[in-house]
Scaffold this motif. Structure first.
Motif, PDB file in Angstrom:
ATOM      1  N   GLN A 136     -29.759  32.638  -1.391  1.00  0.00           N
ATOM      2  CA  GLN A 136     -31.194  32.561  -1.696  1.00  0.00           C
ATOM      3  C   GLN A 136     -31.678  31.126  -1.505  1.00  0.00           C
ATOM      4  O   GLN A 136     -31.344  30.245  -2.281  1.00  0.00           O
ATOM      5  N   LYS A 137     -32.499  30.906  -0.491  1.00  0.00           N
ATOM      6  CA  LYS A 137     -32.979  29.557  -0.179  1.00  0.00           C
ATOM      7  C   LYS A 137     -34.264  29.245  -0.932  1.00  0.00           C
ATOM      8  O   LYS A 137     -35.183  30.055  -0.985  1.00  0.00           O
ATOM      9  N   SER A 138     -34.331  28.058  -1.528  1.00  0.00           N
ATOM     10  CA  SER A 138     -35.555  27.569  -2.160  1.00  0.00           C
ATOM     11  C   SER A 138     -35.447  26.055  -2.288  1.00  0.00           C
ATOM     12  O   SER A 138     -34.357  25.485  -2.174  1.00  0.00           O
ATOM     13  N   ALA A 139     -36.574  25.401  -2.535  1.00  0.00           N
ATOM     14  CA  ALA A 139     -36.567  23.941  -2.691  1.00  0.00           C
ATOM     15  C   ALA A 139     -35.688  23.529  -3.864  1.00  0.00           C
ATOM     16  O   ALA A 139     -34.934  22.554  -3.785  1.00  0.00           O
ATOM     17  N   SER A 140     -35.767  24.284  -4.960  1.00  0.00           N
ATOM     18  CA  SER A 140     -34.978  23.935  -6.144  1.00  0.00           C
ATOM     19  C   SER A 140     -33.483  24.106  -5.886  1.00  0.00           C
ATOM     20  O   SER A 140     -32.668  23.310  -6.367  1.00  0.00           O
ATOM     21  N   LEU A 141     -33.100  25.125  -5.103  1.00  0.00           N
ATOM     22  CA  LEU A 141     -31.681  25.335  -4.800  1.00  0.00           C
ATOM     23  C   LEU A 141     -31.156  24.285  -3.817  1.00  0.00           C
ATOM     24  O   LEU A 141     -29.996  23.878  -3.902  1.00  0.00           O
ATOM     25  N   ILE A 142     -31.999  23.850  -2.883  1.00  0.00           N
ATOM     26  CA  ILE A 142     -31.596  22.762  -1.982  1.00  0.00           C
ATOM     27  C   ILE A 142     -31.334  21.500  -2.800  1.00  0.00           C
ATOM     28  O   ILE A 142     -30.321  20.817  -2.626  1.00  0.00           O
ATOM     29  N   LEU A 143     -32.255  21.204  -3.722  1.00  0.00           N
ATOM     30  CA  LEU A 143     -32.098  20.033  -4.584  1.00  0.00           C
ATOM     31  C   LEU A 143     -30.840  20.148  -5.438  1.00  0.00           C
ATOM     32  O   LEU A 143     -30.078  19.184  -5.587  1.00  0.00           O
ATOM     33  N   SER A 144     -30.607  21.336  -5.984  1.00  0.00           N
ATOM     34  CA  SER A 144     -29.426  21.558  -6.817  1.00  0.00           C
ATOM     35  C   SER A 144     -28.145  21.372  -6.016  1.00  0.00           C
ATOM     36  O   SER A 144     -27.176  20.768  -6.498  1.00  0.00           O
ATOM     37  N   THR A 145     -28.130  21.865  -4.783  1.00  0.00           N
ATOM     38  CA  THR A 145     -26.951  21.721  -3.925  1.00  0.00           C
ATOM     39  C   THR A 145     -26.656  20.252  -3.654  1.00  0.00           C
ATOM     40  O   THR A 145     -25.508  19.800  -3.758  1.00  0.00           O
ATOM     41  N   ILE A 146     -27.692  19.497  -3.318  1.00  0.00           N
ATOM     42  CA  ILE A 146     -27.527  18.059  -3.055  1.00  0.00           C
ATOM     43  C   ILE A 146     -26.996  17.350  -4.293  1.00  0.00           C
ATOM     44  O   ILE A 146     -26.035  16.575  -4.229  1.00  0.00           O
ATOM     45  N   SER A 147     -27.609  17.616  -5.437  1.00  0.00           N
ATOM     46  CA  SER A 147     -27.229  16.935  -6.682  1.00  0.00           C
ATOM     47  C   SER A 147     -25.806  17.277  -7.104  1.00  0.00           C
ATOM     48  O   SER A 147     -25.039  16.399  -7.529  1.00  0.00           O
ATOM     49  N   GLN A 148     -25.441  18.554  -6.979  1.00  0.00           N
ATOM     50  CA  GLN A 148     -24.099  18.969  -7.400  1.00  0.00           C
ATOM     51  C   GLN A 148     -23.013  18.393  -6.494  1.00  0.00           C
ATOM     52  O   GLN A 148     -21.959  17.958  -6.978  1.00  0.00           O
ATOM     53  N   LEU A 149     -23.260  18.380  -5.187  1.00  0.00           N
ATOM     54  CA  LEU A 149     -22.278  17.801  -4.267  1.00  0.00           C
ATOM     55  C   LEU A 149     -22.114  16.306  -4.528  1.00  0.00           C
ATOM     56  O   LEU A 149     -20.998  15.777  -4.523  1.00  0.00           O
ATOM     57  N   LYS A 150     -23.229  15.637  -4.760  1.00  0.00           N
ATOM     58  CA  LYS A 150     -23.186  14.197  -5.037  1.00  0.00           C
ATOM     59  C   LYS A 150     -22.368  13.914  -6.296  1.00  0.00           C
ATOM     60  O   LYS A 150     -21.521  13.016  -6.327  1.00  0.00           O
ATOM     61  N   GLN A 151     -22.622  14.688  -7.344  1.00  0.00           N
ATOM     62  CA  GLN A 151     -21.930  14.459  -8.613  1.00  0.00           C
ATOM     63  C   GLN A 151     -20.460  14.858  -8.536  1.00  0.00           C
ATOM     64  O   GLN A 151     -19.574  14.127  -8.993  1.00  0.00           O
ATOM     65  N   LEU A 152     -20.182  15.994  -7.929  1.00  0.00           N
ATOM     66  CA  LEU A 152     -18.816  16.502  -7.867  1.00  0.00           C
ATOM     67  C   LEU A 152     -17.898  15.573  -7.072  1.00  0.00           C
ATOM     68  O   LEU A 152     -16.746  15.335  -7.458  1.00  0.00           O
ATOM     69  N   LEU A 153     -18.417  15.027  -5.967  1.00  0.00           N
ATOM     70  CA  LEU A 153     -17.594  14.199  -5.083  1.00  0.00           C
ATOM     71  C   LEU A 153     -17.794  12.703  -5.330  1.00  0.00           C
ATOM     72  O   LEU A 153     -17.295  11.874  -4.570  1.00  0.00           O
ATOM     73  N   ASN A 154     -18.552  12.379  -6.392  1.00  0.00           N
ATOM     74  CA  ASN A 154     -18.762  10.976  -6.783  1.00  0.00           C
ATOM     75  C   ASN A 154     -19.308  10.149  -5.613  1.00  0.00           C
ATOM     76  O   ASN A 154     -18.770   9.094  -5.259  1.00  0.00           O
ATOM     77  N   ILE A 155     -20.373  10.639  -5.021  1.00  0.00           N
ATOM     78  CA  ILE A 155     -20.973  10.009  -3.842  1.00  0.00           C
ATOM     79  C   ILE A 155     -21.967   8.932  -4.274  1.00  0.00           C
ATOM     80  O   ILE A 155     -22.790   9.154  -5.161  1.00  0.00           O
ATOM     81  N   ARG A 156     -21.908   7.767  -3.634  1.00  0.00           N
ATOM     82  CA  ARG A 156     -22.782   6.635  -3.971  1.00  0.00           C
ATOM     83  C   ARG A 156     -23.972   6.579  -3.018  1.00  0.00           C
ATOM     84  O   ARG A 156     -23.812   6.573  -1.802  1.00  0.00           O
ATOM     85  N   ILE A 157     -25.170   6.520  -3.586  1.00  0.00           N
ATOM     86  CA  ILE A 157     -26.394   6.426  -2.784  1.00  0.00           C
ATOM     87  C   ILE A 157     -26.539   5.008  -2.249  1.00  0.00           C
ATOM     88  O   ILE A 157     -26.368   4.039  -2.986  1.00  0.00           O
ATOM     89  N   VAL A 158     -26.878   4.877  -0.961  1.00  0.00           N
ATOM     90  CA  VAL A 158     -27.100   3.548  -0.384  1.00  0.00           C
ATOM     91  C   VAL A 158     -28.526   3.392   0.161  1.00  0.00           C
ATOM     92  O   VAL A 158     -29.033   2.277   0.247  1.00  0.00           O
ATOM     93  N   ARG A 159     -29.165   4.488   0.523  1.00  0.00           N
ATOM     94  CA  ARG A 159     -30.562   4.413   0.975  1.00  0.00           C
ATOM     95  C   ARG A 159     -31.421   5.078  -0.100  1.00  0.00           C
ATOM     96  O   ARG A 159     -31.864   6.220   0.021  1.00  0.00           O
ATOM     97  N   ASN A 160     -31.667   4.306  -1.154  1.00  0.00           N
ATOM     98  CA  ASN A 160     -32.346   4.847  -2.327  1.00  0.00           C
ATOM     99  C   ASN A 160     -33.711   5.434  -2.002  1.00  0.00           C
ATOM    100  O   ASN A 160     -34.078   6.487  -2.520  1.00  0.00           O
ATOM    101  N   ASP A 161     -34.472   4.747  -1.163  1.00  0.00           N
ATOM    102  CA  ASP A 161     -35.832   5.201  -0.901  1.00  0.00           C
ATOM    103  C   ASP A 161     -35.849   6.566  -0.224  1.00  0.00           C
ATOM    104  O   ASP A 161     -36.600   7.459  -0.622  1.00  0.00           O
ATOM    105  N   VAL A 162     -35.019   6.743   0.801  1.00  0.00           N
ATOM    106  CA  VAL A 162     -34.988   8.026   1.507  1.00  0.00           C
ATOM    107  C   VAL A 162     -34.448   9.121   0.590  1.00  0.00           C
ATOM    108  O   VAL A 162     -35.027  10.213   0.494  1.00  0.00           O
ATOM    109  N   TYR A 163     -33.349   8.833  -0.108  1.00  0.00           N
ATOM    110  CA  TYR A 163     -32.732   9.849  -0.970  1.00  0.00           C
ATOM    111  C   TYR A 163     -33.704  10.309  -2.058  1.00  0.00           C
ATOM    112  O   TYR A 163     -33.941  11.515  -2.233  1.00  0.00           O
TER     113      TYR A 163
END
Length: 512
Positions: A371-398
């Protein structure tokens, strides 16, 4: 003539007037002086410039004086032109935001036609008492024609410096010394005191930068060893992209220096200027290798629009692939390749220690695929970032894309519409730039910072870009180069290959 001696009344009372001054000599403060001394109950003073960095600088100085915002309006020339056009012309007659160059060029044509109409003239004349245009050397001839039309019924006052004219890619630049400006030169004044450095207690540094300016203006070489208040760091090819193979490896001097100024121990603001405007990959690479360093982004960088278009138009594995691409573009996220293929499919993991993480990623991905939605896209991004301990480097774009997804979900609008609202708000409100950032001359013009580190100074395309870079500092200037001798006649950049160059002339310079 210093600002105290400047005849503000001559500047403002004349129908057309001009101030010429080097970087850091008080042009912005002069604009604020004008706001303090000329206030009207029923009209505003319109301030125009080219970049959002310039707007941020002017707004900061206005805030320091506690000036009533009702007496002035401040905008980029391009935003003013678009707003004027859209007030009378249907938006459907302009290109969409995916090509801001074409949109602005079309709007500029409409605006010139509108300014020939008496009713439009009457509206603007009733609204504005004066128009002050900063950084006039960066106007092209089409923009000057627009300002000249306004000057037929509103007093126009311009400020500029030919040594800072670096936006020449955007059409034929004006020549402030040409006969076109004879009417302005009747009431010309100059500023001759380096206030930026005097006020910062770095008078000697300001004097050395002025000596360098004179040499560059005369097409002469600079020997950085001759300036004791400028720190020179000799570099070698690829020093900036050094990777130690072990902890015992000694990093190049420039890497040690960058780590020092970017560390939490150094509390002041730091601006790092890179010479290559046409390729942001080198800046992104640096932010991935160095901590606490943000990137100044062009306000209409293609990554904003490309990301939104992909998120809006793709689904299934293609959407997962776009999310992976987004995270790798904005974060230090090479680890994603251990779990996701380029096509968005899952990497088959069989190792016992990785099965738990694999199952979590599988669940995250399948939720979005079902099920695609803006909230699910955001959730996918946030969960992958947190799970894999990903560091943001382009703060403005992200974080811009994050806000776009949240706004689209909350207001039930398309991602494209949400991005348009977001970019319009940034143009209207602006954002201050504080902290530790890397940018180019095109993205930092109009800014000043306590500490400036100029990288690969031997690669600047010409003497004007070099001068703009060197003059951003107020207290400390560090110049890294393969040679202490800097030739003023560098090879010119190709106009068509400079995305940073295209955007700042429209709605540039981001801000935090």
């Amino acid at each position: 003539m210093d600002r105290a001696e400047l005849d503000i009344h001559l500047f403002m009372d004349s129908n057309k007037s001009m101030i010429i001054a080097p970087a850091g000599y008080g042009k912005t403060h002069t604009i604020v002086d004008c706001l303090e001394k000329f206030q009207f109950e029923d009209k505003k003073i319109l301030i125009l410039t080219h970049t959002h960095a310039g707007i941020a600088s002017i707004k900061t100085k206005i805030a320091d004086r506690n000036i009533d915002p009702k007496i002035y309006e401040i905008n980029t020339i391009c935003s003013f032109t678009l707003n004027l056009t859209l007030a009378y012309v249907p938006a459907s007659l302009l290109p969409d935001d995916s090509d801001m160059n074409k949109k602005y060029q079309k709007a500029q044509g409409f605006a010139r036609q509108l300014l020939a109409a008496k009713p439009i003239k009457s509206v603007l004349q009733a609204k504005y008492a004066h128009i002050i245009v900063d950084e006039y050397q960066d106007c092209n001839t089409s923009q000057h024609q627009l300002i000249d039309l306004l000057g037929q019924f509103i007093k126009v006052h311009i400020l500029g410096d030919h040594m800072q004219g670096i936006f020449g890619f955007n059409g034929t630049p004006v020549d402030l010394n040409s006969s076109t400006f004879d009417d302005y030169r009747v009431h010309i004044q100059t500023l001759n005191i380096p206030w930026r450095w005097n006020n910062a207690g770095a008078k000697e540094l300001g004097e050395e930068i002025h000596k360098i300016r004179n040499l560059l203006e005369g097409q002469q070489q600079i020997d950085l060893y001759q300036y004791k208040h400028i720190q020179f760091v000799k570099t070698h090819r690829n020093d900036l992209y050094w990777h130690g193979k072990s902890k015992s490896d000694t990093p190049p001097e420039i890497i040690t220096l960058l780590r020092h100024y970017l560390s939490d121990k150094h509390k002041g603001n730091v601006l790092i200027i890179h010479p290559l405007s046409f390729n942001k990959d080198s800046r992104v690479s640096l932010t991935k290798n160095l901590y606490n360093l943000g990137i100044l982004e062009s306000i209409d960088d293609s990554d904003f629009y490309d990301t939104v278009n992909e998120f809006e138009n793709k689904s299934g594995n293609d959407l997962i692939a776009s999310i992976k691409k987004f995270l790798q573009n904005t974060c230090a996220a090479s680890v994603l390749s251990d779990w996701l293929h380029e096509d968005g499919s899952l990497v088959n993991v069989r190792k016992e220690g990785k099965l738990s993480t694999f199952m979590k990623i599988k669940g995250i991905v399948e939720s979005l695929q079902s099920q695609k939605s803006a909230s699910l896209i955001l959730s996918t991004i946030s969960q992958l970032k947190q799970l894999l301990n990903i560091r943001i480097v382009r703060n403005d774009v992200y974080y811009t894309i994050q806000r776009v997804l949240i706004d689209a979900d909350r207001r039930n609008i398309s991602l494209r519409e949400s991005l348009k609202h977001n970019r319009d708000a940034v143009r209207r409100i602006g954002r201050s730039i504080t902290g530790k950032y890397i940018g180019t001359t095109l993205l930092t013009k109009g800014l000043e910072c306590e500490t400036v580190i100029v990288l690969n100074a031997h690669q600047f395309p010409d003497e004007k870009h070099l001068y703009v870079a060197l003059s951003r500092c107020s207290k400390k200037l560090i110049v890294a180069s393969e040679s202490a001798i800097l030739p003023p006649n560098h090879k010119k950049q190709e106009k068509a290959t400079a995305p940073d160059a295209v955007q700042p002339s429209l709605f540039s310079d981001l801000d935090y």
